[in-house]
Design a protein around this motif. Structure first.
Motif, short mmCIF file in Angstrom:
data_model
loop_
_atom_site.label_atom_id
_atom_site.label_comp_id
_atom_site.label_asym_id
_atom_site.label_seq_id
_atom_site.Cartn_x
_atom_site.Cartn_y
_atom_site.Cartn_z
N GLU A 17 50.26 51.16 44.97
CA GLU A 17 49.28 51.33 43.90
C GLU A 17 48.41 50.10 43.73
N SER A 18 48.88 48.97 44.23
CA SER A 18 48.12 47.73 44.06
C SER A 18 48.55 46.73 45.12
N ILE A 19 47.75 45.68 45.24
CA ILE A 19 48.12 44.60 46.17
C ILE A 19 49.40 43.93 45.69
N ASP A 20 49.56 43.79 44.38
CA ASP A 20 50.81 43.21 43.86
C ASP A 20 52.01 44.03 44.30
N ALA A 21 51.90 45.36 44.21
CA ALA A 21 53.01 46.23 44.61
C ALA A 21 53.30 46.08 46.10
N TYR A 22 52.25 45.96 46.91
CA TYR A 22 52.43 45.77 48.35
C TYR A 22 53.17 44.46 48.62
N ILE A 23 52.68 43.37 48.06
CA ILE A 23 53.27 42.05 48.30
C ILE A 23 54.73 42.01 47.87
N ALA A 24 55.05 42.71 46.76
CA ALA A 24 56.41 42.69 46.21
C ALA A 24 57.44 43.30 47.15
N THR A 25 57.02 44.04 48.18
CA THR A 25 57.98 44.68 49.08
C THR A 25 58.51 43.74 50.16
N PHE A 26 58.02 42.52 50.20
CA PHE A 26 58.40 41.58 51.26
C PHE A 26 59.31 40.47 50.74
N PRO A 27 60.04 39.81 51.64
CA PRO A 27 60.86 38.66 51.25
C PRO A 27 59.99 37.55 50.64
N ALA A 28 60.61 36.69 49.85
CA ALA A 28 59.89 35.66 49.10
C ALA A 28 58.98 34.79 49.97
N ASP A 29 59.45 34.39 51.15
CA ASP A 29 58.63 33.51 51.97
C ASP A 29 57.36 34.22 52.45
N VAL A 30 57.47 35.50 52.75
CA VAL A 30 56.31 36.26 53.20
C VAL A 30 55.40 36.56 52.01
N GLU A 43 33.42 38.07 43.85
CA GLU A 43 32.81 39.35 43.43
C GLU A 43 33.39 40.56 44.17
N ALA A 44 34.19 40.34 45.18
CA ALA A 44 34.79 41.45 45.93
C ALA A 44 35.85 42.14 45.07
N LYS A 45 35.97 43.43 45.26
CA LYS A 45 37.00 44.20 44.56
C LYS A 45 38.23 44.29 45.46
N GLU A 46 39.39 44.30 44.81
CA GLU A 46 40.64 44.47 45.55
C GLU A 46 41.06 45.93 45.49
N LYS A 47 41.60 46.40 46.60
CA LYS A 47 42.12 47.77 46.62
C LYS A 47 43.13 47.87 47.76
N ILE A 48 43.77 49.02 47.81
CA ILE A 48 44.62 49.34 48.95
C ILE A 48 43.85 50.35 49.79
N SER A 49 43.69 50.06 51.07
CA SER A 49 43.03 50.98 52.00
C SER A 49 43.82 50.93 53.30
N TYR A 50 44.05 52.08 53.89
CA TYR A 50 44.91 52.18 55.08
C TYR A 50 46.28 51.57 54.80
N GLN A 51 46.76 51.69 53.58
CA GLN A 51 48.05 51.15 53.14
C GLN A 51 48.14 49.63 53.28
N MET A 52 46.98 48.96 53.23
CA MET A 52 46.96 47.50 53.34
C MET A 52 46.12 46.91 52.20
N PRO A 53 46.45 45.68 51.78
CA PRO A 53 45.58 44.99 50.85
C PRO A 53 44.18 44.85 51.48
N THR A 54 43.17 45.16 50.68
CA THR A 54 41.80 45.19 51.18
C THR A 54 40.86 44.56 50.17
N PHE A 55 39.89 43.84 50.68
CA PHE A 55 38.81 43.34 49.83
C PHE A 55 37.56 44.13 50.18
N ASP A 56 36.84 44.57 49.14
CA ASP A 56 35.70 45.45 49.30
C ASP A 56 34.47 44.81 48.64
N LEU A 57 33.39 44.75 49.39
CA LEU A 57 32.10 44.31 48.86
C LEU A 57 31.06 45.07 49.67
#
Length: 127
Positions: free
Chosen positions: A9-22, A39-53
């Motif tokens: 649902e978010s980049i935070d949710a994506y990052i949270a699935t990995f071990p602390a060092d990653v 000014e770029a917007k953050e989103k999830i696209s292709y199941q990856m963290p994405t920056f959009d402008l």
């Protein structure tokens, strides 16, 4: 270690699935890109963290042994000589985990993609 295959649902949710060092590497990369393109917007696209402008700028993702960085084929082509030291494909590059990310190079690639997307948006608006 490739985060699970659920919808994030978010980049935070994506990052949270990995071990602390990653998580730390992903959070630093995210912050770095945010600072380059606030000014770029953050989103999830292709199941990856994405920056959009004006369209997708760059994606990034974590894997077992590397951070995948996806600046589109044009971003790879424009910096192919500097990226030659890394594994990659037409639109991606792999930065090995456990080694510092080449932030100076990443910044130049992001700036290139910003200019490219702005130019494309200007051309579209003239039509």
């Amino acid at each position: 270690m490739e985060g699970n295959k659920t919808s994030y649902e978010s980049i935070d949710a994506y990052i949270a699935t990995f071990p602390a060092d990653v998580q730390e590497v992903l959070a630093e990369l995210r912050q770095f890109i945010k600072e380059w393109v606030p000014e770029a917007k953050e989103k999830i696209s292709y199941q990856m963290p994405t920056f959009d402008l004006h369209g997708n700028l760059v994606h990034f993702a974590a894997y077992k042994n590397h951070i995948g960085f996806y600046p589109a084929a044009s971003g790879i082509e424009a910096f192919k000589d500097e990226l030659a030291a890394y594994k990659g494909a037409k639109g991606s590059v792999q930065f090995p985990l456990g080694k510092p990310l080449p932030y100076e190079l990443i910044g130049r690639i992001v700036a290139f993609r910003v200019a490219e997307n702005i130019e494309r948006a200007k051309r579209k608006s003239k039509k």
